[in-house]
Design an enzyme around this catalytic site. Structure first.
Site, PDB file in Angstrom:
ATOM      1  N   HIS A 196     -49.266  29.210 -17.774  1.00 21.15           N
ATOM      2  CA  HIS A 196     -50.638  28.748 -17.994  1.00 21.15           C
ATOM      3  C   HIS A 196     -50.860  28.389 -19.458  1.00 21.15           C
ATOM      4  CE1 HIS A 196     -52.765  32.356 -19.657  1.00 21.15           C
ATOM      5  NE2 HIS A 196     -51.979  33.082 -18.875  1.00 21.15           N
ATOM      6  N   ASP A 205     -50.419  35.545 -24.704  1.00 25.70           N
ATOM      7  CA  ASP A 205     -50.985  35.203 -23.386  1.00 25.70           C
ATOM      8  C   ASP A 205     -51.746  33.890 -23.460  1.00 25.70           C
ATOM      9  OD1 ASP A 205     -51.903  35.273 -20.819  1.00 25.70           O
ATOM     10  OD2 ASP A 205     -53.413  36.806 -21.169  1.00 25.70           O
ATOM     11  N   GLU A 212     -56.035  29.453 -15.675  1.00 22.82           N
ATOM     12  CA  GLU A 212     -55.464  30.680 -15.099  1.00 22.82           C
ATOM     13  C   GLU A 212     -56.428  31.827 -15.337  1.00 22.82           C
ATOM     14  OE1 GLU A 212     -53.246  34.507 -14.887  1.00 22.82           O
ATOM     15  OE2 GLU A 212     -54.331  33.650 -16.578  1.00 22.82           O
ATOM     16  N   GLU A 213     -57.070  31.808 -16.513  1.00 21.83           N
ATOM     17  CA  GLU A 213     -58.003  32.875 -16.870  1.00 21.83           C
ATOM     18  C   GLU A 213     -59.330  32.719 -16.135  1.00 21.83           C
ATOM     19  OE1 GLU A 213     -56.760  35.263 -18.366  1.00 21.83           O
ATOM     20  OE2 GLU A 213     -55.335  34.641 -19.912  1.00 21.83           O
ATOM     21  N   ASP A 222     -45.535  34.168 -17.852  1.00 25.35           N
ATOM     22  CA  ASP A 222     -46.862  34.517 -18.360  1.00 25.35           C
ATOM     23  C   ASP A 222     -46.750  35.769 -19.225  1.00 25.35           C
ATOM     24  OD1 ASP A 222     -49.524  34.936 -18.827  1.00 25.35           O
ATOM     25  OD2 ASP A 222     -50.122  35.079 -16.727  1.00 25.35           O
ATOM     26  N   HIS A 247     -55.949  39.824 -24.624  1.00 22.26           N
ATOM     27  CA  HIS A 247     -57.294  39.254 -24.445  1.00 22.26           C
ATOM     28  C   HIS A 247     -58.249  39.581 -25.592  1.00 22.26           C
ATOM     29  CE1 HIS A 247     -56.970  38.366 -19.815  1.00 22.26           C
ATOM     30  NE2 HIS A 247     -56.071  37.750 -20.543  1.00 22.26           N
TER      31      HIS A 247
HETATM   32 ZN    ZN Z   1     -51.770  35.214 -18.834  1.00 20.14          ZN
END
Ligand code: ZN
Length: 330
Positions: free
Chosen positions: A121, A133, A166-167, A195, A293
């Site tokens: 992603h 990420d 994707e998120e 990922d 995140h």
């Molecule tokens: Zn991810």
């Protein structure tokens, strides 16, 4: 470094052309594929986030710039590149659903009825730049794609996917898989998901073939792909652990659609155990990615060794499936 990073697959399974010393993913000498090549793309993605309000979420200017970057790198490497759109569920502007783009590139050579697909992603969360990420997965794909080139002497087609959203419940990959015809689905030999592969306190996880249900172990063919990844990681000097699929990344729609799938990951918010720290190094009792995140998921926090190992193992796995001539054994 020659073939160092590619564990030799069983004889007879590779296209003989691919065993040639000049085969693109196996070039001898210092030009060999490494995570160092991947790292240059991470620096570029970090700059894109820094220039666009600190994130690359889709939709946003940072995501649009990420799409332009990836597209340019792939076109320069000789690929056919498309940016098919998809609607963002629940997001409207003047009554119409907002659309966003995936990036899909594939080799110009190889049999289009046998497609090896590898995806990562491209979007980040809104809260941060998303460099582990999932800039790390994007960077590995770009490194492999540029080393392989757009017209490699492989038996099968190699297709790269860079997913948006994707998120946001995997809207990009879900839409892509939903739109595949039955024949398109059957043409995909394998979907390989990447990922997060440079977590600061990295683990070495593989998905594919673990668990009793199809949702957990993946469709037929997934166990073999997971096994190839484990072997390829072993060739880089690390013993991976295989996990069941959990529908938390872009492999989810592929597994549901009955397409063989496998995945790699270096861990997110879970904690590294003592046993795992003994096996892989790093800090027991700490999260695999303490920056997961957050705004701190930046280029300077990554585990470069993990990035290097995963990139080489993925390259070897793509080479293995791209050259696979006896597809009945998948
Ligand atoms: Zn991810």
């Amino acid at each position: 470094m020659g073939l160092d990073f590619v564990q030799q697959p069983p004889k007879g399974l590779l296209d003989p052309r691919f065993s040639h010393p000049d085969a693109p993913l196996r070039q001898p000498g210092a030009s060999g594929l490494t995570g160092v090549g991947a790292a240059t793309h991470l620096v570029a993605l970090q700059r894109i986030a820094d220039d666009n309000g600190g994130n690359r979420a889709s939709p946003s200017p940072g995501y649009a710039a990420s799409v332009r970057y990836v597209t340019a790198v792939l076109r320069d490497a000789g690929y056919e590149v498309r940016t098919p759109g998809y609607p963002l569920p629940k997001r409207r502007r003047r009554g119409a659903l907002i659309r966003e783009q995936n990036v899909i590139a594939q080799t110009r050579t190889g049999d289009p009825r046998w497609v090896v697909m590898v995806g990562a992603h491209l979007d980040s969360v809104r809260k941060g730049p998303g460099i582990n990420d999932n800039g790390s997965g994007v960077a590995a794909l770009l490194e492999i794609a540029t080393r392989l080139g757009g017209s490699p002497p492989t038996r099968n087609v190699v297709r790269y996917a860079f997913w948006g959203s994707e998120e946001d419940d995997m809207a990009g990959s879900r839409h892509y898989v939903e739109k595949l015809s039955r024949r398109d689905r059957e043409d995909i030999l394998l979907y390989l998901n990447v990922d997060m592969i440079a977590s600061p306190n990295a683990g070495y996880f593989v998905m594919g073939g673990k668990g009793k249900s199809r949702a957990k172990s993946g469709p037929r063919g997934s166990a073999r792909a997971g096994g190839v990844l484990v072997e390829q990681l072993a060739a880089t000097g690390v013993v991976a652990k295989t996990l069941a699929f959990d529908d938390e990344s872009d492999y989810g729609p592929f597994v549901v659609a009955g397409i063989p799938a496998a995945a790699v990951l270096s861990g997110d918010r879970k904690t590294k155990s003592r046993k795992q720290a003994r096996r892989w190094g790093g800090r027991p009792g700490e999260r695999f990615d303490r920056n997961y995140h957050t705004p701190r998921d930046r280029v300077d926090t990554l585990d470069r060794t993990a990035l290097d190992r995963f990139t080489r193992a993925l390259a070897g796995t793509v080479a293995y499936y791209a050259g696979l001539s006896d597809t009945s054994t998948v």
